[in-house]
Design a protein around this motif. Structure first.
Motif, PDB file in Angstrom:
ATOM      1  N   ASP A 230      84.199  24.233  26.202  1.00 14.98           N
ATOM      2  CA  ASP A 230      85.236  23.230  26.439  1.00 14.98           C
ATOM      3  C   ASP A 230      84.868  21.881  25.826  1.00 14.98           C
ATOM      4  O   ASP A 230      85.758  21.140  25.373  1.00 14.98           O
ATOM      5  N   VAL A 231      83.556  21.543  25.795  1.00 16.69           N
ATOM      6  CA  VAL A 231      83.170  20.222  25.282  1.00 16.69           C
ATOM      7  C   VAL A 231      82.869  20.242  23.783  1.00 16.69           C
ATOM      8  O   VAL A 231      82.582  19.188  23.206  1.00 16.69           O
ATOM      9  N   GLY A 232      82.931  21.423  23.151  1.00 13.23           N
ATOM     10  CA  GLY A 232      82.803  21.449  21.701  1.00 13.23           C
ATOM     11  C   GLY A 232      81.782  22.384  21.106  1.00 13.23           C
ATOM     12  O   GLY A 232      81.693  22.517  19.883  1.00 13.23           O
ATOM     13  N   TYR A 233      80.978  23.058  21.925  1.00  7.70           N
ATOM     14  CA  TYR A 233      80.056  24.060  21.383  1.00  7.70           C
ATOM     15  C   TYR A 233      80.852  25.223  20.793  1.00  7.70           C
ATOM     16  O   TYR A 233      81.907  25.587  21.297  1.00  7.70           O
ATOM     17  N   ARG A 234      80.285  25.820  19.747  1.00  6.37           N
ATOM     18  CA  ARG A 234      80.900  27.015  19.165  1.00  6.37           C
ATOM     19  C   ARG A 234      79.844  28.086  18.858  1.00  6.37           C
ATOM     20  O   ARG A 234      80.090  28.985  18.059  1.00  6.37           O
ATOM     21  N   HIS A 235      78.716  27.998  19.523  1.00  3.68           N
ATOM     22  CA  HIS A 235      77.598  28.914  19.286  1.00  3.68           C
ATOM     23  C   HIS A 235      76.986  29.238  20.646  1.00  3.68           C
ATOM     24  O   HIS A 235      76.514  28.338  21.346  1.00  3.68           O
ATOM     25  N   ILE A 236      77.015  30.509  21.027  1.00  2.00           N
ATOM     26  CA  ILE A 236      76.493  30.954  22.321  1.00  2.00           C
ATOM     27  C   ILE A 236      75.468  32.061  22.072  1.00  2.00           C
ATOM     28  O   ILE A 236      75.721  32.992  21.308  1.00  2.00           O
ATOM     29  N   ASP A 237      74.322  31.963  22.738  1.00  2.00           N
ATOM     30  CA  ASP A 237      73.236  32.923  22.543  1.00  2.00           C
ATOM     31  C   ASP A 237      72.881  33.595  23.867  1.00  2.00           C
ATOM     32  O   ASP A 237      72.677  32.934  24.881  1.00  2.00           O
TER      33      ASP A 237
END
Length: 272
Positions: free
Chosen positions: A35-42
């Motif tokens: 929601d705050v702008g991350y686009r990379h999840i590990d």
């Protein structure tokens, strides 16, 4: 968000690491980060939180195609069939048709399967469209070199521990020559950077915290992306707020403080 590019693939330079995140805390952290702008999840099979990560992705108002999602093979899942079966299980837990990146989590110490068999299965999964890219984690230069030699699919990244106290220059030099990204986990040395006097002094000049300086130090290095773990909205937002300043060359040199003792102490503290 800034991006690093290797082999023509754009990867968000900063992502959310989810090691030790479980239950609702994990789901909320993933949703908040997106929601705050991350686009990379590990994430990883060994973390036991793929379902919660998937719930966080589903709850966020972000298209799946905008997210770079990584998971990793557990040490038990290295034979051809276990790679295929466990990856399908991961996709079910994550609630997605594909992951952007599948990694070998550790070198194959505890199984008879060799890396060639594991990587062959991963390449076939890529051809099938279930994964988009292949990588490794915790591989030194020689193991990374061998993996690249036997893999039918290009190795996009090597995910390793990297922070101001742990020197990875030899590996990073190799990665740069061969167009492989280095993904830095534990970038805050499991919290040890938070009271570092050098990082505090440098950060004061920019209005930044020691953690933000440590992340900026990594992100200013060509070919490096990083995945700090965070749970609270405050820390998630603070970790993302590192793209509006630039460290000098002298500061970059000063921040690098290789210390096996400090790295070991940080690891032990995190396990308490």
């Amino acid at each position: 968000m800034e991006y690093e590019t290797a082999q023509g693939v754009e990867v968000p330079a900063l992502g959310l690491g989810t090691w030790q995140l479980t239950g609702q805390d994990c789901t909320t952290a993933v949703e908040t980060a997106l929601d705050v702008g991350y686009r990379h999840i590990d994430t990883a099979q060994a973390y036991g939180n793929e379902a919660e990560v998937g719930e966080g992705i589903a709850a966020a108002e972000v298209d799946r195609e905008e997210i770079f999602l990584t998971t990793k093979l557990d040490t038990r899942n290295r034979t051809y069939q276990r790679v295929v079966d466990s990856t399908r299980e991961s996709l079910d837990k994550l609630g997605t048709d594909y992951v952007d990146l599948l990694l070998i989590h550790q070198p194959n110490y505890l199984t008879r399967a060799d890396h060639e068999e594991t990587l062959r299965a991963m390449a076939d999964l890529r051809d099938e469209g279930l994964i988009r890219h292949v990588g490794v984690s915790n591989f030194g230069v020689e193991k990374l070199k061998r993996a690249r030699e036997v893999s039918d699919a290009p190795i996009l990244t090597d995910q390793v521990q990297y922070h101001p106290y742990w020197d990875q220059r030899k590996l990073l030099d190799y990665c740069r020559v061969h167009d492989v990204l280095l993904t830095a986990y534990s970038p805050l040395a499991r919290g040890s950077v938070l009271d570092d006097p050098i990082l505090e002094r440098i950060g004061a000049a920019y209005g930044k915290s020691p953690a933000q300086v440590a992340l900026r130090w990594l992100l200013q290095q060509d070919g490096v992306v990083t995945i700090p773990k965070a749970t609270s909205r405050e820390h998630i937002e603070a970790n993302l707020d590192v793209f509006d300043f630039r460290l000098s060359d002298a500061e970059m040199r000063e921040i690098r403080q290789p210390s096996k003792l400090r790295t070991a102490a940080a690891y032990l503290r995190s396990m308490v």
